[in-house]
Design a protein around this motif. Structure first.
Motif, mmCIF file in Angstrom:
data_model
loop_
_atom_site.group_PDB
_atom_site.id
_atom_site.type_symbol
_atom_site.label_atom_id
_atom_site.label_comp_id
_atom_site.label_asym_id
_atom_site.label_seq_id
_atom_site.Cartn_x
_atom_site.Cartn_y
_atom_site.Cartn_z
ATOM 1 N N VAL A 23 13.136 15.549 1.450
ATOM 2 C CA VAL A 23 13.315 16.677 2.366
ATOM 3 C C VAL A 23 12.087 17.578 2.373
ATOM 4 C CG1 VAL A 23 14.624 18.781 2.771
ATOM 5 C CG2 VAL A 23 15.833 16.649 2.245
ATOM 6 N N ASP A 24 11.635 17.966 1.191
ATOM 7 C CA ASP A 24 10.508 18.898 1.105
ATOM 8 C C ASP A 24 9.231 18.305 1.693
ATOM 9 O OD1 ASP A 24 12.179 20.694 -0.074
ATOM 10 O OD2 ASP A 24 11.554 20.236 -2.129
ATOM 11 N N ASP A 25 9.123 16.985 1.637
ATOM 12 C CA ASP A 25 7.901 16.353 2.150
ATOM 13 C C ASP A 25 7.879 16.295 3.674
ATOM 14 O OD1 ASP A 25 6.979 15.976 -0.385
ATOM 15 O OD2 ASP A 25 7.730 13.932 -0.581
ATOM 16 N N HIS A 26 8.975 16.640 4.319
ATOM 17 C CA HIS A 26 8.996 16.688 5.785
ATOM 18 C C HIS A 26 8.373 17.976 6.313
ATOM 19 C CE1 HIS A 26 11.856 13.349 5.590
ATOM 20 N NE2 HIS A 26 11.768 13.222 6.904
ATOM 21 N N VAL A 27 8.623 19.091 5.619
ATOM 22 C CA VAL A 27 8.295 20.412 6.150
ATOM 23 C C VAL A 27 6.795 20.524 6.411
ATOM 24 C CG1 VAL A 27 8.352 22.897 5.710
ATOM 25 C CG2 VAL A 27 10.265 21.433 4.990
ATOM 26 N N GLY A 28 6.470 20.973 7.631
ATOM 27 C CA GLY A 28 5.086 21.165 8.020
ATOM 28 C C GLY A 28 4.400 19.924 8.557
ATOM 29 N N ARG A 29 5.097 18.807 8.565
ATOM 30 C CA ARG A 29 4.482 17.558 9.035
ATOM 31 C C ARG A 29 5.077 17.156 10.381
ATOM 32 N NH1 ARG A 29 4.918 13.469 4.063
ATOM 33 N NH2 ARG A 29 3.444 12.255 5.345
ATOM 34 N N ARG A 30 4.315 16.338 11.124
ATOM 35 C CA ARG A 30 4.763 15.867 12.429
ATOM 36 C C ARG A 30 5.624 14.624 12.256
ATOM 37 N NH1 ARG A 30 1.362 18.326 16.320
ATOM 38 N NH2 ARG A 30 2.184 16.924 17.903
ATOM 39 N N VAL A 31 6.349 14.281 13.320
ATOM 40 C CA VAL A 31 7.201 13.088 13.289
ATOM 41 C C VAL A 31 6.365 11.850 13.025
ATOM 42 C CG1 VAL A 31 8.781 11.670 14.640
ATOM 43 C CG2 VAL A 31 8.857 14.151 14.857
ATOM 44 N N THR A 32 5.194 11.751 13.671
ATOM 45 C CA THR A 32 4.354 10.566 13.498
ATOM 46 C C THR A 32 3.761 10.482 12.096
ATOM 47 O OG1 THR A 32 2.560 11.844 14.525
ATOM 48 C CG2 THR A 32 3.774 10.311 15.935
ATOM 49 N N ASP A 33 3.687 11.620 11.385
ATOM 50 C CA ASP A 33 3.226 11.577 9.993
ATOM 51 C C ASP A 33 4.268 10.927 9.097
ATOM 52 O OD1 ASP A 33 0.948 12.921 10.787
ATOM 53 O OD2 ASP A 33 1.775 14.902 10.310
ATOM 54 N N ILE A 34 5.529 11.161 9.425
ATOM 55 C CA ILE A 34 6.621 10.629 8.608
ATOM 56 C C ILE A 34 6.929 9.181 8.981
ATOM 57 C CG2 ILE A 34 9.046 10.914 7.994
ATOM 58 C CD1 ILE A 34 7.235 13.087 6.895
ATOM 59 N N ALA A 35 6.956 8.902 10.286
ATOM 60 C CA ALA A 35 7.308 7.561 10.778
ATOM 61 C C ALA A 35 6.249 7.122 11.782
ATOM 62 C CB ALA A 35 8.701 7.561 11.414
ATOM 63 N N PRO A 36 5.219 6.434 11.352
ATOM 64 C CA PRO A 36 4.171 5.984 12.280
ATOM 65 C C PRO A 36 4.755 5.120 13.402
ATOM 66 C CG PRO A 36 3.481 5.682 9.995
ATOM 67 C CD PRO A 36 4.936 6.068 9.963
ATOM 68 N N GLY A 37 4.140 5.238 14.565
ATOM 69 C CA GLY A 37 4.603 4.452 15.708
ATOM 70 C C GLY A 37 5.664 5.138 16.535
ATOM 71 N N THR A 38 5.939 6.428 16.217
ATOM 72 C CA THR A 38 6.997 7.151 16.932
ATOM 73 C C THR A 38 6.428 8.165 17.915
ATOM 74 O OG1 THR A 38 7.132 8.696 15.069
ATOM 75 C CG2 THR A 38 8.683 6.862 15.088
ATOM 76 N N ALA A 39 5.246 7.889 18.426
ATOM 77 C CA ALA A 39 4.632 8.827 19.377
ATOM 78 C C ALA A 39 5.513 9.035 20.600
ATOM 79 C CB ALA A 39 3.250 8.312 19.798
ATOM 80 N N VAL A 40 6.284 8.007 20.974
ATOM 81 C CA VAL A 40 7.160 8.145 22.138
ATOM 82 C C VAL A 40 8.210 9.226 21.906
ATOM 83 C CG1 VAL A 40 8.725 6.327 21.322
ATOM 84 C CG2 VAL A 40 8.598 6.859 23.764
ATOM 85 N N LEU A 41 8.648 9.396 20.650
ATOM 86 C CA LEU A 41 9.636 10.433 20.360
ATOM 87 C C LEU A 41 9.012 11.821 20.499
ATOM 88 C CD1 LEU A 41 11.541 8.892 17.311
ATOM 89 C CD2 LEU A 41 12.078 8.755 19.748
ATOM 90 N N GLU A 42 7.747 11.970 20.084
ATOM 91 C CA GLU A 42 7.069 13.254 20.288
ATOM 92 C C GLU A 42 6.938 13.563 21.773
ATOM 93 O OE1 GLU A 42 3.439 13.912 18.320
ATOM 94 O OE2 GLU A 42 4.378 14.221 16.353
ATOM 95 N N THR A 43 6.706 12.521 22.571
ATOM 96 C CA THR A 43 6.606 12.719 24.023
ATOM 97 C C THR A 43 7.927 13.230 24.587
ATOM 98 O OG1 THR A 43 4.955 10.955 24.182
ATOM 99 C CG2 THR A 43 6.107 11.572 26.211
ATOM 100 N N VAL A 44 9.024 12.664 24.117
ATOM 101 C CA VAL A 44 10.340 13.098 24.578
ATOM 102 C C VAL A 44 10.590 14.545 24.171
ATOM 103 C CG1 VAL A 44 12.826 12.707 24.382
ATOM 104 C CG2 VAL A 44 11.272 10.758 24.558
ATOM 105 N N MET A 45 10.261 14.895 22.922
ATOM 106 C CA MET A 45 10.491 16.268 22.454
ATOM 107 C C MET A 45 9.616 17.265 23.200
ATOM 108 S SD MET A 45 11.188 15.972 18.347
ATOM 109 C CE MET A 45 9.834 14.891 17.945
#
Length: 691
Positions: free
Chosen positions: A185-207
Motif C-alpha cells: 500500500v505505502d509503495d503506491h502513494v505518489g506513484r503513477r499507475v504505469t509505475d506500478i503496472a507497466p503497460g497500463t498507459a491506456v488506463l491513464e488515458t481513460v482517467m
C-alpha cells in the motif's frame, strides 16, 4: 461568555496575529471550506462581538454590520442556555479551551445545533476574550459518517479502491488493490499507475478523459499482457471524478474488480456459440456439390480464416483415381485445395494441383496409414516434409507457424488423404475445443469427399457404359444427311437420352430418339436395352406404332417405376415419305428449304411404361432440302423456361436450314444450352437430299 483576564492567557499581540490571519482568510479556508464550512467570531472581555467572519454570515445569516458590538450571548444563545454559556465562559477565563455542542440562533429565528471550540484570546485592553470556531452539527456528523464509511470501505472492501490526484498519482489505495498489483500500500502513494503496472498507459488515458470531461466511466475492461494466456488477468475498471468545492475536479476515484473468471467464461460461451454457428454453416456449405475439387474448396472456406490461418487439403491419388490407375498412383498425394492467410507463405510450394510423393516409412505415411489425427510440432517438420527442395517451406513453418494439426480424411474405412491446418504465432494456439471442432469438420468433409469420389466413379462408369452402347457415328444412308449430339447434364450427370439411325432394306432409314427417366448407370443401362430392342425390331420391318408397343412392354418388365419417351420414324428414300410415332416425346421440328419452320401436328401418345398402347402413326413428306429436327426435352426445358417458351426459342434458332448440319447443330446447342445443361440433351438432325 465574558470574563476577566487570567495569567497565562496569550496576549493580544501574540494571538492577534493568528486572529488577523484567520480573519483575513475567513471564507477562504481551502479544504475546510470545501469539506466542512467553519464559522468564526471573536468576543472581547465584555462579551461583545469584535469580529464576525463571512463563513459565520453564510451559516447563521447575520452580517458583520448587524453583529459587531452586540453581546454575543444575547445575540446568539437562546435564553434557556444562558447559564450553560456562563459556565463555558468561566472555563475559558481560566485559560482552557472548551469544546461543546450548543444551539445558536439563526437570523431567521431558528436554532442551529453547532459543534463549537471556545479558545481564550486577549482583547485590545489585555482582558481575556474568546475565539469561537463553530460548525453545523449535521455537517460534522455527515463528515464523520462519510469518513467512517470511507475508512470502512477502504479497509474492508474486496474491491480494489484508489484515490488519485489531478496528476494521476496515487493518494491512497486499499489492501485489495495492493494485492491485485502485488505492491505494498505505502509503495503506491505518489506513484503513477504505469509505475506500478507497466503497460497500463491506456488506463491513464481513460482517467485523464474522466478528469477532463467530468464524466464517469463504468466497467472498462482491461486485460493484462503476458506470454502465458493462463496468467493474464482481466479487470473491470470504473472511474469517477473526485469533486471539490463548487464542483471542481480534484482527482479520480477508481475501483477495480478482477473479472478474469467471468471473462473467460464469457469468452468460452462466445467461442462455443461461434463453434456451433460454424458447424451449422459447415452443414449448409459442405456437400453442396458432388464435384471433388469444389468439395475440397468448401472444406478450406469453412476452416479459414475463422478457425485457422491456413488449410491444405491433400488427396491420395490411389484413393480417388479410377481403379485401373490406382495401383500406379500408390504413395502419391495431390493438393486439391489450399488457403493461406499469411502473405509470407511460399506460394510456389503451396499451389493447388501440386503432386507430392509420400516418402515410404516417413512420419507422414505412418499418420496417414493409422488414420489418426495429431498435433504437429516444430520437431516434426523435417520428418513430415523431407527433401532439399522443400527447404523454403520448412523455413516458413519454423518462422511463422505457432500451432498445427494434421487430420487424415477417413470415410467408410478408407483413408482418402489429409488436411493440415495451422495458426501463425500472432494468434492463440489451438485449444482442446478447437481441436475437437477441426476433427469434426474434417470428418464431415471426408464423407462429402468420399460421396463426391464415389459419384465421380459412378458417373465415369455410366458415361463409359453410355458411350459404349450409343455409337456416336451415324451410318451413311440413302436420301438423308445425318448428324447428332449428346450432352450430359452439366459436368457430373449422365442419363438415359439417346439417338440412333438404322439403315433398312429398300432404301429406308429408321430414326430413333429417346429419353429414359433418371440418371446414372441404371438409366444408361435401360437406354442400352431399349436401343438394342429398337434395332432388332427395326430390322424386322416392324411398323412405328408396333415398335412403341414392344418397347412399352420392355419398360414395363423393368419395374413399375420405370418410364421413358421415344420417337420412332421411318424415312423412304424414293418417295421422301416419313412415318412417325411418338410415345410422350416432344414434337419434331420441320424446316423447309425456304426457312419456314413448324412443329409436327398431333398429340404425342403416352410415355413408355404406363401400359396404354394407343400410339398413332403420323405421315410427313420430307421435301429435298427440308430439315427434320428431333430432340429430347433437355434442349427446350430448363429452370425458368417452360416447354412452350423453349419451343419458341428452338423455332427461332433454326433460321437457315441450308447451312451445314454440323454448323446448325453447334449453333442450336450454343443458343439454347449456353452453359451447363439442367438435364441430358440429345439432338438428331436429318436433311432430305435431292431425289
Amino acid at each position: 461568555m465574558a470574563g476577566a483576564i487570567d495569567h497565562g492567557v496569550p496576549t493580544h499581540d501574540a494571538i492577534g496575529d493568528v486572529t488577523d490571519l484567520l480573519t483575513a482568510s475567513a471564507g477562504h479556508a481551502g479544504v475546510f471550506e470545501e469539506l466542512l464550512p467553519l464559522a468564526l467570531w471573536v468576543a472581547d472581555g465584555d462579551g461583545r462581538l469584535v469580529q464576525w467572519s463571512l463563513a459565520a454570515q453564510d451559516l447563521l445569516g447575520h452580517t458583520p454590520e448587524q453583529m459587531l458590538g452586540r453581546d454575543a450571548k444575547q445575540a446568539l444563545v437562546p435564553e434557556e442556555n444562558h447559564q450553560l454559556a456562563d459556565r463555558l465562559a468561566g472555563s475559558v477565563r481560566t485559560g482552557a479551551a472548551v469544546v461543546a455542542r450548543l444551539p445558536v440562533r439563526h437570523r431567521d429565528g431558528t436554532l442551529v445545533d453547532m459543534e463549537m471550540w471556545h479558545c481564550p484570546l486577549a482583547d485590545a485592553r489585555g482582558r481575556t476574550g474568546m475565539l469561537a470556531i463553530a460548525a453545523d452539527t449535521s455537517a460534522v456528523e455527515g463528515m464523520r459518517d462519510a469518513l467512517a464509511a470511507l475508512e470502512g470501505l477502504f479497509e474492508q472492501s474486496p474491491v480494489g479502491l484508489a484515490m488519485l490526484g489531478p496528476d494521476l498519482r496515487y493518494l491512497r489505495v486499499n489492501e485489495a488493490l495492493a494485492r491485485m498489483h502485488g505492491v505494498a500500500v505505502d509503495d503506491h502513494v505518489g506513484r503513477r499507475v504505469t509505475d506500478i503496472a507497466p503497460g497500463t498507459a491506456v488506463l491513464e488515458t481513460v482517467m485523464r478523459r474522466v478528469l477532463d470531461r467530468g464524466e464517469a466511466v463504468v466497467d472498462y475492461r482491461y486485460t493484462s499482457d503476458g506470454p502465458d494466456p493462463a496468467l493474464r488477468r482481466t479487470w473491470s475498471c470504473s472511474y469517477a471524478p473526485l469533486l471539490g468545492g463548487a464542483g471542481r475536479r480534484v482527482g479520480v476515484i477508481a475501483s477495480l474488480i478482477d473479472v478474469t473468471r467471468e471473462q473467460r467464461a464469457h469468452l468460452e460461451a462466445e467461442r462455443a456459440r461461434r463453434r456451433l454457428a460454424l458447424l451449422a454453416e459447415a452443414g449448409a456449405q459442405m456437400g453442396s456439390t458432388l464435384d471433388l475439387r469444389q468439395t475440397a474448396e468448401e472444406v478450406v472456406r469453412v476452416l479459414v480464416p475463422r478457425l485457422a490461418d491456413s488449410a491444405d487439403v491433400q488427396l491420395l491419388e490411389e484413393a480417388v483415381a479410377p481403379d485401373e490407375t490406382a495401383a500406379s498412383a500408390h504413395g502419391v498425394a495431390r493438393r486439391a485445395a489450399a488457403s493461406f492467410v499469411d502473405p509470407r507463405a511460399p506460394a510456389e510450394h503451396l499451389e493447388v494441383g501440386m503432386i507430392m510423393q509420400v516418402p515410404p516409412g516417413s512420419e507422414y505415411e505412418r499418420i496417414i496409414d493409422a488414420g489418426r489425427p495429431m498435433n504437429l510440432y516444430l520437431d516434426d517438420v523435417d520428418r513430415l516434409i523431407p527433401g532439399s527442395e522443400s527447404e523454403p517451406l520448412r523455413a516458413y513453418l519454423y518462422a511463422r507457424v505457432g500451432s498445427a494439426r494434421l487430420v487424415p480424411l477417413v470415410a467408410r474405412g478408407t483413408v482418402l488423404g489429409a488436411v493440415v491446418v495451422t495458426r501463425t504465432r500472432d494468434r492463440e494456439p489451438f485449444d482442446d475445443q478447437d481441436i475437437l471442432l477441426i476433427d469434426e469438420l474434417v470428418a464431415r468433409a471426408a464423407l462429402n469427399i468420399d460421396n463426391a469420389r464415389m459419384y465421380s466413379h459412378e458417373r465415369d462408369a455410366a458415361l463409359t457404359l453410355q458411350r459404349s452402347l450409343m455409337d456416336p457415328c451415324l451410318p451413311d444412308v440413302g436420301g438423308l444427311e445425318l448428324t447428332g449430339r449428346y450432352l450430359p447434364a452439366g459436368e457430373h450427370e449422365v442419363g438415359g437420352d439417346w439417338f440412333d439411325a438404322i439403315a433398312l432394306p429398300g432404301g429406308r432409314t429408321a430414326l430413333v430418339i429417346g429419353d429414359v427417366m433418371g440418371h446414372g448407370i441404371h438409366a444408361a443401362a435401360v437406354m442400352g436395352q431399349l436401343r438394342t430392342a429398337v434395332r432388332t425390331l427395326a430390322r424386322r420391318g416392324t411398323a412405328p406404332d408396333q415398335v412403341l408397343r414392344f418397347l412399352d412392354a420392355v419398360v414395363a418388365d423393368l419395374g413399375e417405376n420405370e418410364m421413358a419417351t421415344c420417337l420412332y420414324a421411318v424415312h423412304d428414300e424414293a418417295s421422301g415419305h416419313c412415318l412417325i410415332a411418338s410415345a410422350g416425346h416432344p414434337p419434331p421440328l420441320v424446316a423447309d428449304r425456304r426457312g419456314t419452320v413448324a412443329f409436327l401436328d398431333g398429340a404425342a401418345g403416352p410415355p413408355l411404361g404406363v401400359g396404354r398402347q394407343d400410339w398413332h402413326v403420323r405421315h410427313l413428306n420430307l421435301e429435298p432440302g427440308s430439315l427434320l429436327l428431333t430432340y429430347t426435352d433437355g434442349l427446350i426445358e430448363s429452370r425458368g423456361t417452360d416447354l412452350e417458351q423453349g419451343m419458341h426459342r428452338l423455332a427461332r434458332a433454326v433460321h437457315d436450314p441450308g447451312l451445314p448440319l454440323e454448323r446448325i447443330c453447334d449453333d442450336l446447342l450454343a443458343d439454347l444450352v449456353p452453359g451447363a445443361a439442367d438435364d441430358d440433351v440429345a439432338v438428331l438432325l436429318a436433311r432430305a437430299l435431292p431425289r
